[in-house]
Design an enzyme around this catalytic site. Structure first.
Site, PDB file in Angstrom:
ATOM      1  N   GLU A 174      21.493   5.314 -80.778  1.00 42.76           N
ATOM      2  CA  GLU A 174      20.581   4.822 -81.582  1.00 42.76           C
ATOM      3  C   GLU A 174      19.948   6.287 -82.085  1.00 42.76           C
ATOM      4  O   GLU A 174      19.302   6.181 -83.420  1.00 42.76           O
ATOM      5  CB  GLU A 174      19.393   4.647 -80.597  1.00 42.76           C
ATOM      6  CG  GLU A 174      18.017   4.250 -81.331  1.00 42.76           C
ATOM      7  CD  GLU A 174      16.821   3.727 -80.297  1.00 42.76           C
ATOM      8  OE1 GLU A 174      17.024   3.879 -79.028  1.00 42.76           O
ATOM      9  OE2 GLU A 174      15.735   3.905 -80.704  1.00 42.76           O
ATOM     10  N   HIS A 189      14.288   9.544 -80.917  1.00 40.55           N
ATOM     11  CA  HIS A 189      14.997  10.186 -80.007  1.00 40.55           C
ATOM     12  C   HIS A 189      15.870  11.668 -80.594  1.00 40.55           C
ATOM     13  O   HIS A 189      15.304  11.944 -81.567  1.00 40.55           O
ATOM     14  CB  HIS A 189      16.112   9.551 -79.291  1.00 40.55           C
ATOM     15  CG  HIS A 189      15.471   8.049 -79.070  1.00 40.55           C
ATOM     16  ND1 HIS A 189      14.651   7.863 -77.756  1.00 40.55           N
ATOM     17  CD2 HIS A 189      15.466   6.851 -79.640  1.00 40.55           C
ATOM     18  CE1 HIS A 189      14.125   6.691 -77.659  1.00 40.55           C
ATOM     19  NE2 HIS A 189      14.698   6.114 -78.801  1.00 40.55           N
ATOM     20  N   HIS A 225      13.460   3.574 -84.977  1.00 44.78           N
ATOM     21  CA  HIS A 225      14.192   3.238 -83.852  1.00 44.78           C
ATOM     22  C   HIS A 225      15.038   1.868 -84.100  1.00 44.78           C
ATOM     23  O   HIS A 225      15.012   1.378 -85.054  1.00 44.78           O
ATOM     24  CB  HIS A 225      13.219   2.812 -82.910  1.00 44.78           C
ATOM     25  CG  HIS A 225      12.298   3.937 -82.262  1.00 44.78           C
ATOM     26  ND1 HIS A 225      12.701   4.862 -81.040  1.00 44.78           N
ATOM     27  CD2 HIS A 225      11.447   4.578 -82.914  1.00 44.78           C
ATOM     28  CE1 HIS A 225      12.089   5.802 -81.153  1.00 44.78           C
ATOM     29  NE2 HIS A 225      11.079   5.869 -81.853  1.00 44.78           N
ATOM     30  N   GLU A 250      11.429  -1.124 -85.065  1.00 40.19           N
ATOM     31  CA  GLU A 250      12.815  -1.341 -84.345  1.00 40.19           C
ATOM     32  C   GLU A 250      13.583  -2.266 -85.399  1.00 40.19           C
ATOM     33  O   GLU A 250      13.334  -3.398 -85.529  1.00 40.19           O
ATOM     34  CB  GLU A 250      12.599  -2.112 -83.157  1.00 40.19           C
ATOM     35  CG  GLU A 250      11.560  -1.368 -82.019  1.00 40.19           C
ATOM     36  CD  GLU A 250      12.326  -0.161 -81.090  1.00 40.19           C
ATOM     37  OE1 GLU A 250      13.697  -0.185 -81.269  1.00 40.19           O
ATOM     38  OE2 GLU A 250      11.679   0.391 -80.493  1.00 40.19           O
TER      39      GLU A 250
HETATM   40 ZN    ZN Z   1      13.955   3.999 -79.936  1.00 45.45          ZN
END
Ligand code: ZN
Length: 334
Positions: free
Chosen positions: A159, A122, A216, A298
């Site tokens: 995030e 992102h 992430h 993640e």
């Molecule tokens: Zn993400």
């Protein structure tokens, strides 16, 4: 973590504390003189102290004399070597030989010349660029949004902030090992949003990266906890063909998962992956379009209070970066 136990004051053992009796101060001076004076004087002080000189002077106060010094003084009443004298030539030669024996031969660094692409998931600016990031891009097997905003913790830690911080820490560790590191973006004014997922993949491909990691954190329900590594499925369609990267990407992902668990103490996700911490997906453009070994990680669930406490902690993020780095280095044979 507790913060209410302050360490003992470094001044509590001061030898000039005014509430100490006069004879302990004199004792301290005697010890100082013994250490600093010529060796014959030191021998005299030692003998004097052992004979009980000074009212109530504890013999233990003499103990701080260097062992080799007091041993000589005790044995013959005079010292043959000062405490600062170098070790014997034999001992020096032995130490030198063992030092050179423990120095590894100049082996080539298996990491030299290798390239790692890090993809911070992102972008903190995506929130202000919804039109741009919602544009559909071709991911070979499908079409998908250019990028997404990512999630946040309940208190608003983004995030995209997390991914950039971990990525920078990761870069520092990898560069210290001699690896070349390329970022897909650095956010900031020159990159106010994105890049799109297809461009992120192309950056890894163009760099001929030996490994690519997209960083992430997840955003699912409270109570869902832990990390997982996403591996590319075997897909073929349009410009997507992952046949050559499925195997090495799994090796990379397994290395990262096990090292991440070790350095962070986190467990594998309890909400997918059947407790393996590994998930295979065929819907991520960043994986489908990659020609280089690539995984996503993640690191935890930002929407779970316990995971969020970890993700917002800089010390924990350093452990996360170290684990990812160890996994990459292991994969590359370093
Ligand atoms: Zn993400």
């Amino acid at each position: 973590m507790r913060y209410d136990n302050s360490p003992p004051s470094p001044e509590s053992g001061s030898s000039i504390s005014p509430d100490r009796p006069w004879y302990t101060r004199r004792s301290t001076l005697a010890v100082a003189a013994a250490v600093l004076a010529p060796t014959c004087l030191a021998g005299w002080v030692l003998t004097h102290a052992l004979a009980g000189a000074g009212p109530g002077e504890p013999q233990a106060r003499v103990a701080p004399l260097p062992a080799s010094h007091s041993a000589h003084a005790d044995a013959d009443g005079k010292s043959s070597a000062s405490p600062s004298a170098p070790a014997s030539p034999l001992a020096s030669a032995s130490a030198s030989a063992s030092a050179s024996a423990s120095t590894p031969a100049a082996a080539p660094n298996p990491l030299a010349g290798r390239t790692v692409v890090i993809d911070p998931g992102h972008n903190t600016g995506n929130f202000q660029h919804s039109r741009e990031i919602n544009r559909q891009v071709d991911i070979g097997t499908n079409r998908k949004e250019c990028d997404t905003t990512g999630t946040t913790t309940n208190s608003g830690y983004m995030e995209a902030e997390f991914t950039m911080d971990v990525s920078r820490r990761l870069r520092t560790v990898l560069e210290a090992r001699g690896l070349k590191v390329v970022f897909t973006h650095e956010a900031g004014p020159e990159r106010p949003w994105g890049p799109c997922i297809d461009e992120r993949a192309r950056i890894g491909n163009g760099a001929k990266a030996d490994a690519v990691v997209s960083v992430h954190a997840d955003g699912v329900s409270e109570g869902s906890r832990g990390y997982h590594v996403i591996l590319p499925a075997k897909v073929k369609g349009g410009s997507a063909d992952t046949a050559k990267i499925v195997g090495p990407s799994r090796q990379l992902g397994e290395r990262i998962a096990s090292n991440f668990a070790r350095t962070t103490g986190s467990g594998p996700a309890n909400y997918l992956g059947s407790g393996t911490g590994l998930v295979v997906r065929d819907d991520l453009g960043g994986l489908n379009l990659s020609t280089q070994p690539k995984v996503f990680i993640e690191c935890g669930n930002m929407r779970d209070a316990k995971d969020a406490a970890l993700l917002t902690n800089p010390q924990w993020r350093q452990k996360a970066a170290q684990g990812i780095a160890d996994g990459i280095v292991g994969f590359l044979g370093g």
